[in-house]
Design a protein around this motif. Structure first.
Motif, short mmCIF file in Angstrom:
data_model
loop_
_atom_site.label_atom_id
_atom_site.label_comp_id
_atom_site.label_asym_id
_atom_site.label_seq_id
_atom_site.Cartn_x
_atom_site.Cartn_y
_atom_site.Cartn_z
N ARG A 56 0.83 -1.22 0.00
CA ARG A 56 0.00 0.00 0.00
C ARG A 56 0.86 1.26 0.00
NH1 ARG A 56 -4.49 -2.48 3.95
NH2 ARG A 56 -5.84 -3.31 2.32
N SER A 57 1.93 1.25 0.77
CA SER A 57 2.85 2.39 0.80
C SER A 57 3.50 2.58 -0.57
CB SER A 57 3.91 2.17 1.87
OG SER A 57 4.85 3.21 1.86
N SER A 58 3.94 1.50 -1.16
CA SER A 58 4.54 1.55 -2.49
C SER A 58 3.57 2.10 -3.52
CB SER A 58 5.02 0.15 -2.90
OG SER A 58 5.46 0.14 -4.22
N GLN A 59 2.33 1.64 -3.46
CA GLN A 59 1.33 2.08 -4.42
C GLN A 59 1.02 3.56 -4.26
OE1 GLN A 59 0.49 0.50 -6.96
NE2 GLN A 59 -1.25 1.64 -7.76
N GLU A 60 0.94 4.03 -3.03
CA GLU A 60 0.67 5.45 -2.80
C GLU A 60 1.83 6.30 -3.32
OE1 GLU A 60 -1.04 8.92 -2.17
OE2 GLU A 60 -2.06 6.99 -2.05
N SER A 61 3.05 5.86 -3.09
CA SER A 61 4.21 6.59 -3.62
C SER A 61 4.19 6.58 -5.14
CB SER A 61 5.51 5.95 -3.12
OG SER A 61 5.63 6.11 -1.73
N TRP A 62 3.84 5.44 -5.73
CA TRP A 62 3.78 5.36 -7.18
C TRP A 62 2.70 6.30 -7.72
CZ3 TRP A 62 -0.13 4.29 -10.57
CH2 TRP A 62 0.24 4.24 -11.92
N ARG A 63 1.55 6.37 -7.07
CA ARG A 63 0.47 7.26 -7.54
C ARG A 63 0.93 8.72 -7.54
NH1 ARG A 63 -4.41 4.53 -8.10
NH2 ARG A 63 -4.64 2.69 -6.80
N ARG A 64 1.65 9.12 -6.49
CA ARG A 64 2.17 10.51 -6.45
C ARG A 64 3.17 10.73 -7.59
NH1 ARG A 64 2.25 9.37 -0.94
NH2 ARG A 64 4.50 9.10 -0.97
N TYR A 65 4.06 9.76 -7.80
CA TYR A 65 5.02 9.87 -8.89
C TYR A 65 4.29 9.99 -10.23
CZ TYR A 65 7.59 8.00 -12.83
OH TYR A 65 8.09 7.81 -14.08
N ALA A 66 3.34 9.09 -10.49
CA ALA A 66 2.63 9.09 -11.77
C ALA A 66 1.91 10.41 -12.01
CB ALA A 66 1.65 7.92 -11.84
N LEU A 67 1.28 10.94 -10.99
CA LEU A 67 0.57 12.21 -11.12
C LEU A 67 1.53 13.33 -11.53
CD1 LEU A 67 -1.98 13.98 -10.74
CD2 LEU A 67 -1.26 14.27 -8.37
N THR A 68 2.65 13.45 -10.82
CA THR A 68 3.57 14.54 -11.14
C THR A 68 4.29 14.32 -12.47
OG1 THR A 68 5.30 13.55 -9.76
CG2 THR A 68 3.90 15.23 -8.73
N GLN A 69 4.63 13.07 -12.80
CA GLN A 69 5.28 12.79 -14.08
C GLN A 69 4.35 13.15 -15.24
OE1 GLN A 69 8.36 12.07 -14.84
NE2 GLN A 69 7.96 11.90 -17.03
N CYS A 70 3.08 12.78 -15.12
CA CYS A 70 2.14 13.06 -16.21
C CYS A 70 1.80 14.54 -16.29
CB CYS A 70 0.91 12.17 -16.08
SG CYS A 70 1.34 10.42 -16.35
N GLN A 71 1.81 15.23 -15.16
CA GLN A 71 1.65 16.68 -15.21
C GLN A 71 2.83 17.31 -15.96
OE1 GLN A 71 1.28 17.63 -11.05
NE2 GLN A 71 -0.96 17.56 -11.10
N LEU A 72 4.02 16.80 -15.70
CA LEU A 72 5.21 17.29 -16.41
C LEU A 72 5.09 17.03 -17.91
CD1 LEU A 72 8.15 18.29 -16.70
CD2 LEU A 72 8.85 15.94 -16.12
N GLU A 73 4.73 15.81 -18.28
CA GLU A 73 4.63 15.49 -19.70
C GLU A 73 3.54 16.32 -20.38
OE1 GLU A 73 4.75 11.34 -20.78
OE2 GLU A 73 6.22 10.93 -19.20
N GLY A 74 2.43 16.54 -19.69
CA GLY A 74 1.38 17.38 -20.25
C GLY A 74 1.84 18.82 -20.41
N ALA A 75 2.66 19.27 -19.47
CA ALA A 75 3.14 20.66 -19.50
C ALA A 75 4.05 20.93 -20.69
CB ALA A 75 3.87 20.99 -18.20
N THR A 76 4.57 19.88 -21.31
CA THR A 76 5.43 20.11 -22.48
C THR A 76 4.64 20.66 -23.66
OG1 THR A 76 5.21 17.85 -23.32
CG2 THR A 76 7.04 18.29 -21.79
N SER A 77 3.32 20.67 -23.53
CA SER A 77 2.48 21.29 -24.55
C SER A 77 2.31 22.79 -24.28
CB SER A 77 1.11 20.60 -24.58
OG SER A 77 0.30 21.10 -25.59
N PHE A 78 2.87 23.24 -23.15
CA PHE A 78 2.85 24.65 -22.77
C PHE A 78 1.46 25.25 -22.79
CE2 PHE A 78 7.07 23.70 -24.40
CZ PHE A 78 7.83 24.05 -23.28
N GLY A 79 0.51 24.50 -22.24
CA GLY A 79 -0.85 25.00 -22.12
C GLY A 79 -1.68 24.87 -23.38
N GLY A 80 -1.11 24.29 -24.41
CA GLY A 80 -1.84 24.12 -25.66
C GLY A 80 -2.87 23.02 -25.56
N GLY A 81 -3.54 22.79 -26.65
CA GLY A 81 -4.61 21.81 -26.67
C GLY A 81 -4.16 20.38 -26.43
N GLY A 82 -2.87 20.10 -26.62
CA GLY A 82 -2.39 18.74 -26.43
C GLY A 82 -2.06 18.36 -25.01
N THR A 83 -2.19 19.30 -24.08
CA THR A 83 -1.83 19.05 -22.68
C THR A 83 -2.54 17.83 -22.12
OG1 THR A 83 -1.38 21.40 -22.32
CG2 THR A 83 -1.80 20.05 -20.36
#
Length: 155
Positions: A100-127
């Motif tokens: 459970r601890s591992s999964q919670e840490s992974w969920r936080r990582y996935a959220l921030t990683q995907c926010q980063l990848e989305g941000a590479t669209s710089f707010g455009g429609g592809g975010t």
């Protein structure tokens, strides 16, 4: 030149096929691969259609991940009970708690990683498309990790 979604969809299909399925997610993984391939073939649509495909793939990959997590939690719980019964003088480390601890840490990582990848669209429609593709990819990777963990627990 290939469209970025084609590359991502192919990678997701390959990852889904290469991940050994466990019941009951076996049919879910197969449906995921088939529908992802359908989106890859029809990627010449609008941005809204691409987003719809990306979000649908994200939902399906989340279901595959949840199946793998449930399977691994079941295996961890069984070993925890077995180990606790065998050694009554001290409380052994809990695999369920560690998972459970591992999964919670992974969920936080996935959220921030995907926010980063989305941000590479710089707010455009592809975010949102980029973020959904990222989440789908990470969900499938995590499902594979959880299956490997379940195999390790059950050895």
């Amino acid at each position: 030149m290939r469209h970025p979604f084609q590359i991502t969809a192919v990678a997701v299909i390959v990852a889904t096929v290469m991940i050994p399925a466990i019941s009951p997610s076996e049919s879910r993984a197969g449906r995921f691969a088939a529908s992802t391939a359908s989106c890859a073939r029809n990627n010449s649509g609008t941005e809204a259609e691409e987003l719809g495909c990306a979000l649908a793939a994200e939902r399906r990959s989340a279901a595959v991940l949840e199946d793998a997590l449930a399977h691994t939690l079941h295996a961890a719980n069984a070993i925890d009970r077995q180990y606790s019964d065998a050694i009554s003088s001290s409380r052994p480390p809990s695999l369920v708690d560690a998972l459970r601890s591992s999964q919670e840490s992974w969920r936080r990582y996935a959220l921030t990683q995907c926010q980063l990848e989305g941000a590479t669209s710089f707010g455009g429609g592809g975010t949102d498309i980029l973020a959904a593709r990222c989440q789908s990819r990470l969900n499938l990777r995590r499902a594979a990790e959880l299956r490997a963990t379940a195999d390790l627990i059950s050895r």
